[in-house]
Design a protein around this motif. Structure first.
Motif, PDB file in Angstrom:
ATOM      1  N   LEU B 375       0.873  -1.110  -0.117  1.00 52.62           N
ATOM      2  CA  LEU B 375       0.095  -0.020   0.029  1.00 52.62           C
ATOM      3  C   LEU B 375       0.989   1.248   0.000  1.00 52.62           C
ATOM      4  N   VAL B 378       2.274   1.703  -3.598  1.00 54.01           N
ATOM      5  CA  VAL B 378       1.621   2.274  -4.457  1.00 54.01           C
ATOM      6  C   VAL B 378       1.087   3.650  -3.979  1.00 54.01           C
ATOM      7  N   SER B 382       1.510   7.500  -6.344  1.00 49.99           N
ATOM      8  CA  SER B 382       0.381   8.569  -6.406  1.00 49.99           C
ATOM      9  C   SER B 382       0.933   9.917  -6.007  1.00 49.99           C
ATOM     10  N   LYS B 447      -2.590  -1.077   7.833  1.00 51.63           N
ATOM     11  CA  LYS B 447      -3.473  -0.536   6.813  1.00 51.63           C
ATOM     12  C   LYS B 447      -4.239   0.594   7.320  1.00 51.63           C
ATOM     13  N   PHE B 450      -2.117   3.461   7.285  1.00 56.25           N
ATOM     14  CA  PHE B 450      -1.910   3.559   5.712  1.00 56.25           C
ATOM     15  C   PHE B 450      -2.896   4.680   5.337  1.00 56.25           C
ATOM     16  N   TRP B 451      -3.964   4.213   5.403  1.00 58.15           N
ATOM     17  CA  TRP B 451      -5.495   5.199   5.230  1.00 58.15           C
ATOM     18  C   TRP B 451      -5.407   6.482   5.474  1.00 58.15           C
ATOM     19  N   PHE B 454      -2.194   8.492   4.200  1.00 55.74           N
ATOM     20  CA  PHE B 454      -2.390   8.731   2.710  1.00 55.74           C
ATOM     21  C   PHE B 454      -3.449  10.030   2.801  1.00 55.74           C
ATOM     22  N   LEU B 455      -4.767   9.885   3.398  1.00 55.30           N
ATOM     23  CA  LEU B 455      -5.678  11.068   3.359  1.00 55.30           C
ATOM     24  C   LEU B 455      -5.145  12.199   3.920  1.00 55.30           C
ATOM     25  N   TYR B 458      -2.602  14.117   1.744  1.00 56.33           N
ATOM     26  CA  TYR B 458      -3.243  14.788   0.790  1.00 56.33           C
ATOM     27  C   TYR B 458      -4.020  16.047   1.171  1.00 56.33           C
ATOM     28  N   PHE B 462      -2.053  19.399  -0.418  1.00 55.11           N
ATOM     29  CA  PHE B 462      -2.624  19.600  -1.531  1.00 55.11           C
ATOM     30  C   PHE B 462      -3.159  20.860  -1.567  1.00 55.11           C
TER      31      PHE B 462
END
Lengths: 284, 592
Positions: B375, B378, B382, B447, B450-451, B454-455, B458, B462
């Motif tokens: 994860l 990947v 991104s 996991k 990771f979620w 990742f969020l 961003y 961002f």
């Protein structure tokens, strides 16, 4: 040890696809929304119009690449959770050279376009151009000051021995006739003035540390470095008042080093010059 | 030829410890160890502690930037000097800015990747018993805490931590109080540590490869770590020289950078960025290598374009030394010089794009096992795409003139050398944890980690691009005074809240890390059915790495899902001889 069923693995793959898909959709949507709310402030400079065009072109280009690549990533991940067996495929010279060359071609196009704009914003106004003005801008902790050559168009000599922070902070030599009509503006008390429709040369100096002269609406930014003079060229188009920010960390008051530029219509500029001629920085 | 390494390894080893180790005292074994794996873990854990400190400072900055001017009585109670009267002191804020950058770049990312992973992986992946110079390796680690002590001491001296940013531009850094000198000494010592490490990595990779391990069979992680060490060998001395000159300016009465004495502040910028831009690649190249490795293993598919991957690594390393001027587009440099730097900067985007396409092609039609390590790999792709694309706007000096020193830059480099490099570290940690500690990490916690990460990333970085398009300069303590910024309050609230989510998610990781280290289920030798040599050693490998003779290498490291493999076998490890392939079983256990 690591026992994950096929179903669990598919679910995990689906979650990753969802996350990347979310990034794709939210990234594009928030950018489109931001163009309405948090985009470049309105442009008031003739010299900088190509900069905005270049920016828009680049944004659209990278937006397309963003959607294609993130979309491909999400799609490949989705499939990767479902493929019965991985493909044994690790080389394709043609494909690899194609994407290398394609990237190079696109980037070269950007270099050529950007190069012309970069040179154009660094070209001093031709001596023959009729409407020119010069202003000397000094950065110091934590405000901006400016000096104008006055109606005669000539800067007077300066010398540290004449510096008086109350009445003559620039140290303009009282014996030099060219300096008699020089105008000094203390940016912490009032705006620095520029004429609309003129090609203005800004000579940047610093008295202490490095500052950076940033006027977002004019799209200009250049460092004021102690010990050297940096020049920028700008042609303001719209009369009005615009903010100056300092863009280089210059100490604890950096965030408060706000100044203002007042762009005057031509007629007001001439009368401003006449009215203020000879003000060497006396308290206003 | 390239096989000569084996004898050197044996000879070198026999003189120092051999691999029949006598029982060692606790101090010799875990504290002043010369075992590359222990040193790697020392580097990793120390750098993770520093990441926590750097992250904490970032949270404090986001408290201020999210709600400037608000009073925080609780924080005042905890840190009375930083929050005088409940509001953050601007002096403290700028100290936090400087130390957050310094800690994250030097004390976390560089040390975790080039100290932790390089130490752990290079000998194991090339089939060596240890580094070429084990004692130098130990010294390299022990210089690191000395550097930390100097850096953190600056918080407690008169005047506090320096407020000149991690780039320490003079003349501002000439005028900062004592903390700046401590900062410079700290950076100098750390560079010494990195150089000692780098010499080890280069020598080890060139000389100690086992039989059959030609350069064209090196795992991509070793390739990137090796090239990174080379980059550091040329980049670090520039900063050391600059730091020394600035120390002389500050305490010795020289004027290298002070125009009042005939010096030039721009000289510092050239020296700093001659180091500073390669430094970006010192951080991201190893992360790229780790991700290539982890992706292939968990996707059960060979890395796509191995040759292009190596070539682009070398191209990035070479070009990284001639792009530094893009940090100085607004410094008043000659437009001609600026054009050269524009061309080289955009040229470096080509090998970066090649790598991205190769990762996409590696994932394409693979059979991915979505472990936490996968994860993160990947996620790295991104993040690298997003962060790389905005670099095209900044590399173009015409558009950079507006975005230079705004939050657009902050968003861009946090995606690449913050978030993407962080994802490289996490991918590597989750992937090699079983080998490091002989235990498995908890996948479910991994996991969730990771979620949220990742969020959170961003959501944090961002929107910073929009702060940049709105024109918000970076390194400002408060944005309230500016009218042109309009409604950036909303953006800053969103960013701060995302940052707190991101920060909190790391607590899950910390728990998982330390819990699994002691209580995780025991790991097999090769839990991911990987091909590289480290998985042939026991988990964790003993001092000397190989419980028997060094492995011999028969093929490249990415033989996943080959067509000729027998039914049920989807990988052929590097250490497996040809005749054994047919009878080897899932991870070559039958051939051992």
């Amino acid at each position: 040890m690591h026992q994950v069923t096929e179903r669990e693995n598919r679910r995990a793959g689906a979650v990753v696809t969802l996350l990347i898909g979310l990034v794709l959709v939210a990234g594009v949507a928030s950018t489109v929304y931001a163009t309405k709310r948090w985009w470049l402030p309105p442009l008031v400079s003739a010299t900088a119009a190509p900069i905005d065009r270049m920016f828009n072109l680049l944004m659209v280009s990278i937006g397309i690449v963003f959607v294609l690549t993130q979309g491909a990533l999400a799609w490949f991940v989705w499939k990767a959770a479902r493929n019965p067996r991985a493909l044994y495929w690790h080389e394709n010279k043609r494909l690899e050279s194609t994407w290398t060359v394609a990237t190079a071609v696109i980037l070269t196009a950007f270099i050529v376009m950007g190069y012309q704009i970069w040179l154009s914003v660094h070209t001093p106004p031709a001596a023959a151009a009729e409407k020119t003005a010069v202003v000397e801008v000094w950065g110091q902790q934590f405000y901006w000051t400016a000096r104008y050559p006055g109606p005669d168009g000539q800067f007077g000599k300066t010398d540290p021995q004449y510096v008086d922070f109350k009445s003559n902070p620039f140290g303009i030599d009282p014996n030099d006739p060219a300096g008699q009509d020089d105008i000094v503006v203390d940016g912490s008390k009032g705006p620095i003035v520029m004429p609309a429709g003129y090609k203005v040369t800004v000579q940047l100096h610093s008295r202490d540390v490095i500052h950076s002269f940033f006027v977002p609406q004019l799209r200009v930014k250049l460092d004021a470095v102690p010990g050297q003079v940096n020049e920028l060229y700008v042609e303001p188009t719209e009369p009005g008042t615009y903010e100056i920010a300092c863009a280089e960390l210059c100490g604890v008051g950096h965030f408060a080093m706000r100044g203002e530029i007042q762009v005057l219509p031509e007629s007001e500029w001439q009368s401003w010059l006449a009215e203020h001629a000879g003000e060497h920085g006396a308290a206003q | 030829m390239a096989h000569g390494g084996t004898q050197a390894a044996l000879a070198g080893h026999a003189t120092h410890a051999g691999h029949h180790h006598e029982p060692q005292s606790f101090w010799r074994r875990y504290i002043f160890s010369t075992d590359h794996k222990i040193i790697a873990i020392q580097y990793l854990l120390t750098s993770l502690v520093m990441a926590a400190v750097g992250g904490f400072l970032a949270m404090l900055m986001r408290v201020q930037l999210g709600w400037p001017g608000r009073q925080w009585p609780l924080l005042e109670a905890l840190m009375p000097n930083a929050f005088k009267g409940g509001r953050m002191d601007p002096d403290f804020y700028y100290g936090a800015v400087t130390m957050h950058g310094t800690i994250m770049v030097f004390f976390f990312l560089t040390t975790a990747l080039s100290g932790g992973f390089a130490n752990f992986l290079i000998p194991l992946q090339i089939g060596a018993r240890d580094m070429a110079f084990p004692v130098l390796n130990m010294i390299s680690y022990w210089l690191f805490p000395v550097a930390i002590v100097f850096a953190l001491a600056s918080f407690f001296v008169q005047g506090g931590a320096p407020g000149s940013g991690w780039t320490a531009y003079p003349p501002l850094s000439d005028r900062e109080p004592l903390g700046q000198t401590l900062w410079l000494i700290s950076v100098f010592i750390l560079m010494l540590a990195f150089l000692a490490g780098g010499i080890n990595y280069i020598t080890t990779t060139l000389n100690l490869r086992t039989k059959g391990m030609s350069m064209s069979r090196l795992p991509l992680t070793v390739w990137t770590l090796f090239v990174t060490a080379l980059v550091g060998l040329f980049a670090f001395p520039a900063l050391m020289a600059a730091a020394l000159m600035l120390i002389f300016d500050r305490v010795g009465g020289t004027h290298f950078f002070d125009p009042a004495g005939g010096g030039d502040p721009i000289l510092w910028q050239h020296l700093f960025w001659f180091f500073g831009h390669p430094e970006v690649y010192i951080v991201i190249l190893p992360a790229m290598g780790i991700v290539s490795e982890v992706l292939a293993t968990h996707a059960r598919k060979p890395v796509f374009g191995y040759r292009y991957m190596v070539g682009s690594t070398l191209a990035i390393a070479g070009l990284s030394f001639i792009v530094w001027g893009h940090h100085m587009f607004a410094s008043g440099m000659s437009p001609t010089l600026g054009s050269m730097f524009m061309a080289t900067t955009l040229a470096i985007a080509i090998p970066s794009a090649v790598k991205t396409f190769n990762w996409l092609a590696t994932i394409y039609r693979s059979k991915m096992r979505f472990t936490t390590a996968a994860l993160y790999a990947v996620g790295f792709v991104s993040l690298f795409i997003t962060g790389g694309l905005t670099g095209i706007i900044l590399g173009n000096p015409s558009t950079d003139l507006y975005f230079h020193d705004t939050y657009f830059v902050v968003g861009h480099f946090h995606f690449i050398m913050g978030a993407a490099a962080l994802f490289g570290v996490f991918a590597g940690l989750y992937h090699w944890f079983p080998k490091m500690f002989g235990r498995m990490m908890n996948e479910r916690l991994g996991k969730i980690h990771f979620w949220l990460t990742f969020l959170g990333i961003y959501g944090t970085f961002f929107p910073m691009h929009f702060l940049g398009t709105a024109g918000m300069p970076r390194r400002i303590y408060s944005w309230e005074a500016y009218q042109f910024l309009g409604d950036v309050a909303t953006l800053n609230h969103i960013i701060s809240i995302s940052a707190f989510v991101l920060g909190a998610a790391q607590l899950i990781f910390a728990f998982n890390l330390f819990y699994s280290m002691f209580r995780g289920p025991k790991a097999e030798r090769n839990p991911w059915q990987a091909n590289t040599l480290e998985w042939w050693a026991p988990s964790p490998p003993p001092h000397g790495n190989w419980d028997e003779a060094e492995p011999v290498v028969y093929r490249w490291p990415y033989e996943y899902s080959p067509k000729y493999a027998p039914e049920g076998v989807d990988h052929i490890p590097q250490w497996l001889p040809e005749p054994a392939v047919a009878t080897a079983g899932r991870d070559g256990a039958g051939a051992r």
